[in-house]
Write an enzyme that holds these catalytic residues in place. Structure first.
Site, short mmCIF file in Angstrom:
data_model
loop_
_atom_site.label_atom_id
_atom_site.label_comp_id
_atom_site.label_asym_id
_atom_site.label_seq_id
_atom_site.Cartn_x
_atom_site.Cartn_y
_atom_site.Cartn_z
CG HIS A 1 0.29 6.25 -0.71
ND1 HIS A 1 -0.89 6.77 -1.19
CD2 HIS A 1 0.00 5.71 0.51
CE1 HIS A 1 -1.86 6.55 -0.29
NE2 HIS A 1 -1.35 5.91 0.75
CD GLU B 1 -4.94 6.18 2.37
OE1 GLU B 1 -4.81 4.98 2.65
OE2 GLU B 1 -3.99 6.96 2.33
CG HIS C 1 -1.73 1.19 1.44
ND1 HIS C 1 -3.05 1.30 1.08
CD2 HIS C 1 -1.37 2.40 1.96
CE1 HIS C 1 -3.48 2.52 1.38
NE2 HIS C 1 -2.49 3.21 1.92
CD GLU C 2 2.03 3.56 3.79
OE1 GLU C 2 2.37 4.65 3.30
OE2 GLU C 2 0.98 3.41 4.44
ZN LIG Z 1 -2.23 5.24 2.36
#
Ligand SMILES: [Zn+2]
Length: 286
Positions: A146, A205, A142-143
Site C-alpha cells: 500500500h 486491495e 501487503h501493507e
Molecule cells: Zn490492504
C-alpha cells in the site's frame, strides 16, 4: 415565449456552478502529479508529493505510537523487525530509500499497517493469526505494498476531487481541523484506532495482494502461506471481526486471485531460495 426564455436562462444559471466545478476538476486532473508504478506500469494521480507523504506518514506514526504501548525488545520485536527488514530489501527502487521504521504495539487488536513513507506498526494481537514468519510476511508484504504503490496519496486525490465535486472548491491540506486531520489519517491507513475504518478500494486491495505476494517470495518466504493466512483471517472474522478486517475485507475473490498468482510467485521463491542456499554453502574444513 418570454416566460420559457426566462426559465431556460434560470436553468443556465443553475448549471453554471456545475460547469465551474467540472472545469476545476479537469484543471486539477491535468495539473496533478502522476505516479507511474514501476512494477505494474500503471499511471495514477497522486495528491501528495513523496515528501508530503513521508511527513504526513511520520506524524501519523508518531501520534499512533504516543497513544500506544510500544514494546522495545524481546523475541516478538526481533521477529517483526527481521521480517520487515527482509521485505523492505526487495521493494522497488522508488521505495528503497524510504525512511523505513517498524514498531510493535502491545495490544490484543488484530491489526497491522504501513503508513506512507514506510512507517510500519504491528499489533501483538495479529501474531497468533500470522502463526509464523511467512504468515507475518504475508500481511506485512501487503501493507508495505500500500505504501510503495502510494495508495494513500491516490486516495487523498480521489477524496479531494470528490469533495470539490460535492462542495465546489475546498481541498487544500492546510488549515485542517482535528476531524479533517483524522480523516486524512484514515485515508493514509491509520484511522482504525479512531473508529475511522476507511477501507481501501477493491482495486487497491487486490494490487496490494499481488505486489505483497511478490515481495514475500523475493524475500524468501513461501508464498503459499499467503492463502493459508487470509483463510485464517476469514475464519477469525466471526461475530466481532478483527480491526484489520474492517479495512481489509478478505473474500473468495482475493483468495482466488492469490491462487492464480501462486505459480509465478512460487517460481520466484524457488529461485530466491536457490540463490540463498548458494550463498550459505558451508566452508569445508580439511
Ligand atoms: Zn490492504
Amino acid at each position: 415565449m418570454g416566460f420559457s426564455a426566462q426559465q431556460s436562462r434560470r436553468r443556465g444559471l443553475r448549471l453554471l456552478p456545475i460547469v465551474a466545478v467540472g472545469l476545476i476538476l479537469l484543471f486539477r486532473y491535468f495539473t496533478t502529479e502522476t505516479f507511474v508504478n514501476s512494477e505494474t506500469g500503471e499511471a495514477h494521480k497522486v495528491a501528495l508529493s513523496v515528501e508530503q507523504e513521508a511527513a504526513l506518514g511520520l506524524s501519523s506514526y508518531q501520534e499512533v505510537l504516543s497513544q500506544s504501548r510500544v514494546i522495545e525488545s524481546g523475541p516478538e520485536v526481533d521477529m517483526v523487525k527481521r521480517v520487515a527488514h527482509r521485505l523492505t530489501q526487495v521493494v522497488p527502487d522508488s521505495a528503497r530509500n524510504f525512511d523505513w521504521r517498524v514498531s510493535v504495539v502491545d495490544s490484543p487488536q488484530v491489526n497491522a499497517f504501513c503508513l506512507p513513507g514506510g512507517k510500519i506498526v504491528v499489533y501483538t494481537g495479529i501474531l497468533p493469526v500470522a502463526q509464523n514468519e511467512a504468515g507475518l510476511a504475508t500481511v506485512l508484504g501487503h501493507e508495505i505494498a500500500h505504501a510503495t504503490a502510494r495508495h494513500g496519496a491516490q486516495r487523498v486525490f480521489q477524496q479531494q476531487s470528490l469533495q470539490i465535486a460535492l462542495s465546489g472548491a475546498r481541498g487544500a491540506l492546510g488549515d485542517m481541523s482535528i476531524e479533517q486531520q483524522r480523516a486524512i489519517m484514515g485515508l493514509l491507513g491509520a484511522g482504525a484506532q479512531y473508529g475511522l475504518a476507511l477501507p481501501f478500494s477493491r482495486d487497491h486491495e487486490l494490487e496490494a495482494d499481488r505486489l505483497g505476494l511478490h515481495y514475500m517470495a523475493r524475500a524468501g518466504y513461501d508464498p503459499r502461506e499467503s492463502v493459508a493466512f487470509w483463510k485464517r483471517m476469514m475464519e477469525n472474522a466471526g461475530d466481532k471481526p478483527p480491526e484489520i478486517m474492517s479495512t481489509h475485507p478478505a473474500d473468495s475473490t482475493r483468495i482466488s486471485q492469490l491462487e492464480e498468482l501462486l505459480p509465478e510467485a512460487e517460481a520466484e521463491y524457488q529461485q530466491q531460495s536457490h540463490r540463498a542456499s548458494a550463498y550459505d554453502t558451508p566452508t569445508r574444513t580439511p
